[in-house]
Design a protein around this motif. Sequence first.
Motif, PDB file in Angstrom:
ATOM      1  N   GLN A  23     -38.433  -3.783 -15.048  1.00 35.39           N
ATOM      2  CA  GLN A  23     -39.019  -3.657 -16.389  1.00 35.39           C
ATOM      3  C   GLN A  23     -39.658  -2.286 -16.600  1.00 35.39           C
ATOM      4  O   GLN A  23     -39.524  -1.689 -17.663  1.00 35.39           O
ATOM      5  CB  GLN A  23     -40.070  -4.756 -16.608  1.00 35.39           C
ATOM      6  CG  GLN A  23     -39.454  -6.123 -16.858  1.00 35.39           C
ATOM      7  CD  GLN A  23     -40.493  -7.234 -16.800  1.00 35.39           C
ATOM      8  OE1 GLN A  23     -41.480  -7.142 -16.065  1.00 35.39           O
ATOM      9  NE2 GLN A  23     -40.267  -8.287 -17.575  1.00 35.39           N
ATOM     10  N   GLN A  24     -40.352  -1.784 -15.545  1.00 35.02           N
ATOM     11  CA  GLN A  24     -41.008  -0.477 -15.686  1.00 35.02           C
ATOM     12  C   GLN A  24     -40.003   0.640 -15.905  1.00 35.02           C
ATOM     13  O   GLN A  24     -40.332   1.677 -16.480  1.00 35.02           O
ATOM     14  CB  GLN A  24     -41.856  -0.176 -14.451  1.00 35.02           C
ATOM     15  CG  GLN A  24     -43.091  -1.050 -14.348  1.00 35.02           C
ATOM     16  CD  GLN A  24     -43.901  -0.687 -13.115  1.00 35.02           C
ATOM     17  OE1 GLN A  24     -44.352   0.446 -12.969  1.00 35.02           O
ATOM     18  NE2 GLN A  24     -44.067  -1.632 -12.227  1.00 35.02           N
ATOM     19  N   LEU A  25     -38.789   0.450 -15.436  1.00 28.39           N
ATOM     20  CA  LEU A  25     -37.760   1.477 -15.643  1.00 28.39           C
ATOM     21  C   LEU A  25     -37.073   1.315 -17.005  1.00 28.39           C
ATOM     22  O   LEU A  25     -36.146   2.042 -17.341  1.00 28.39           O
ATOM     23  CB  LEU A  25     -36.713   1.411 -14.525  1.00 28.39           C
ATOM     24  CG  LEU A  25     -37.213   1.826 -13.125  1.00 28.39           C
ATOM     25  CD1 LEU A  25     -36.167   1.512 -12.064  1.00 28.39           C
ATOM     26  CD2 LEU A  25     -37.569   3.313 -13.086  1.00 28.39           C
ATOM     27  N   GLY A  26     -37.520   0.335 -17.791  1.00 32.52           N
ATOM     28  CA  GLY A  26     -36.968   0.158 -19.135  1.00 32.52           C
ATOM     29  C   GLY A  26     -35.727  -0.713 -19.165  1.00 32.52           C
ATOM     30  O   GLY A  26     -34.914  -0.613 -20.093  1.00 32.52           O
ATOM     31  N   GLU A  27     -35.571  -1.553 -18.146  1.00 33.33           N
ATOM     32  CA  GLU A  27     -34.435  -2.467 -18.041  1.00 33.33           C
ATOM     33  C   GLU A  27     -33.117  -1.697 -18.130  1.00 33.33           C
ATOM     34  O   GLU A  27     -33.071  -0.501 -17.915  1.00 33.33           O
ATOM     35  CB  GLU A  27     -34.552  -3.577 -19.100  1.00 33.33           C
ATOM     36  CG  GLU A  27     -35.946  -4.223 -19.034  1.00 33.33           C
ATOM     37  CD  GLU A  27     -36.057  -5.579 -19.688  1.00 33.33           C
ATOM     38  OE1 GLU A  27     -35.196  -5.921 -20.534  1.00 33.33           O
ATOM     39  OE2 GLU A  27     -37.001  -6.310 -19.335  1.00 33.33           O
ATOM     40  N   LYS A  28     -32.056  -2.425 -18.453  1.00 40.05           N
ATOM     41  CA  LYS A  28     -30.730  -1.813 -18.374  1.00 40.05           C
ATOM     42  C   LYS A  28     -30.592  -0.597 -19.285  1.00 40.05           C
ATOM     43  O   LYS A  28     -30.055   0.441 -18.897  1.00 40.05           O
ATOM     44  CB  LYS A  28     -29.663  -2.855 -18.735  1.00 40.05           C
ATOM     45  CG  LYS A  28     -28.413  -2.616 -17.916  1.00 40.05           C
ATOM     46  CD  LYS A  28     -27.436  -3.733 -17.956  1.00 40.05           C
ATOM     47  CE  LYS A  28     -26.164  -3.198 -17.266  1.00 40.05           C
ATOM     48  NZ  LYS A  28     -25.151  -4.195 -17.136  1.00 40.05           N
ATOM     49  N   GLU A  29     -31.153  -0.722 -20.462  1.00 37.13           N
ATOM     50  CA  GLU A  29     -31.061   0.361 -21.447  1.00 37.13           C
ATOM     51  C   GLU A  29     -31.787   1.622 -20.958  1.00 37.13           C
ATOM     52  O   GLU A  29     -31.265   2.731 -21.023  1.00 37.13           O
ATOM     53  CB  GLU A  29     -31.707  -0.127 -22.740  1.00 37.13           C
ATOM     54  CG  GLU A  29     -31.193   0.525 -23.989  1.00 37.13           C
ATOM     55  CD  GLU A  29     -31.850  -0.125 -25.202  1.00 37.13           C
ATOM     56  OE1 GLU A  29     -32.314   0.625 -26.081  1.00 37.13           O
ATOM     57  OE2 GLU A  29     -31.927  -1.376 -25.227  1.00 37.13           O
ATOM     58  N   GLY A  30     -33.014   1.397 -20.452  1.00 31.74           N
ATOM     59  CA  GLY A  30     -33.806   2.520 -19.940  1.00 31.74           C
ATOM     60  C   GLY A  30     -33.118   3.186 -18.764  1.00 31.74           C
ATOM     61  O   GLY A  30     -33.037   4.419 -18.693  1.00 31.74           O
ATOM     62  N   ILE A  31     -32.633   2.384 -17.827  1.00 31.66           N
ATOM     63  CA  ILE A  31     -31.959   2.927 -16.645  1.00 31.66           C
ATOM     64  C   ILE A  31     -30.731   3.738 -17.071  1.00 31.66           C
ATOM     65  O   ILE A  31     -30.499   4.843 -16.586  1.00 31.66           O
ATOM     66  CB  ILE A  31     -31.566   1.788 -15.668  1.00 31.66           C
ATOM     67  CG1 ILE A  31     -32.833   1.143 -15.106  1.00 31.66           C
ATOM     68  CG2 ILE A  31     -30.684   2.314 -14.545  1.00 31.66           C
ATOM     69  CD1 ILE A  31     -32.592  -0.153 -14.346  1.00 31.66           C
TER      70      ILE A  31
END
Lengths: 135, 282
Positions: A23-31
């Motif tokens: 979640q902290q990495l912004g989930e799939k979209e963020g990653i």
Amino acid sequence: MRVLSIVFLLLLSPVVVGQSLYQQLGEKEGISSIVEEMLYRVGGDERIVHHYDGVDIVRVHKLITEQVCDVVGGPCDYSGDTMKVSHEGMGVTHADFNALVEHLIIAMEKHNIPVSAQNQLLAKLAPMYGDIAEK
Amino acid sequence: MIKRGLLSAAALVLAVSPLTTFADTGSKLLATGGASTIEGAGGGGIVPWATLSSYADTGEWGATVNISEVAVDDFRLSVQGASLSWNNRVELSYAQQTFDLSTIGGELEQKVVGAKVRLFGNLVYGDWPQLSVGAQYKKNQKFSLPSAVGALDDSDTDWYVSAAKAWLDGPFHRTWVANLTARRTRANQIGLLGFGGDNEQNAKWVAEASVAAFLNRYWAVGVEFREKPDNLSFAKEDAWKDVFVAYFPSKTVSVVGAYTDLGSIAGLDDQSGWYLSLQAAF
Ligand code: HEM
């Protein structure tokens, strides 16, 4: 001593509670956008861009995103080759590896990923060094 | 003295930085070049580390220039140094030290020429620590006082082995670095008071250690400890300690500030005060 106590507070405070690393990495979209930013920066880096000559970068973007999502506990299954097989014979040096890691760190910084989450991801990727870089 | 030294180093840094681009600085990760020690070698402030100075990675060359000032109750140490490294493998260094005996009067001087070689391992990657060996040839240039208080020689060579390891995701999810150094030396007050003495003529092994935590990739805090021989009967010699804050705004510049406790020096006890060091890397 006051400096020390401020420093100690800094050391403790940015630990984000309650959110998973994924979640902290912004989930799939963020990653996906972090990896995109990283590859974009790699494309402008004369030290390592030659390794990517003739490579299908869209595919690599998809696979690295999938892999990062997978190793941080997200709902993804990495479908590519092992790190050993996919980087075999490439001649990736210690300097090359650091260059890519540096682009990843800067990409995470640009996406305001907390230092604690950055470190957790880096610690999961660093052990791949032995399979990716030449001895 | 501090002011003039730091300003001229700052001017130098500003003058050269527009000429160096990001890739030219070297490919090692930010801060992994460490700071400059008072003896010229790459490391913390007082302990040489297994890391090599500058950001020179595989196939690259790197260099640093640095100045440091240590001001304690009755003494002041000024250091100008430089280093050259290649391939994250070999480091050559030079330091000129001036030790101002503010209370007693007069000054001591020493130059240090150093070499360090990384044998194996890697600070950041892999399970093994990075292991390096080094030598520091020291030549005391104001030997009359050291000789008068019982020092035997005006020059000698220190040998050391260092191991360093980083944990990317250490306690508090911060990156931590630890370094252990074993040094074989017969230097009195690192050589400023000469080598060997009436108490002990021979070299012995001493332990040195540093631990640092990176708050983020630009700021680190840490502690250092350095054991020293006690060769002269005229005054006892203590271990050195410091607590430091290091700032790495870019790969070209770094600044280290520390609170330092140098114990007893030349019979004057409880010498504590400040340490400030500025490094430019190319
Ligand atoms: C932690 C570091 C790294 C990770 C996690 C990583 C991950 C990956 C992944 C998942 C793939 C796709 C695998 C497949 O084709 O099935 C890949 C391919 C590739 N990687 Fe890496 N990699 C890393 C470091 C590097 C470095 C340092 C370089 C060179 C500078 C590099 C160059 C390449 C290239 C050129 C390909 C494309 C290979 C091809 O399609 O023929 N990688 N990487």
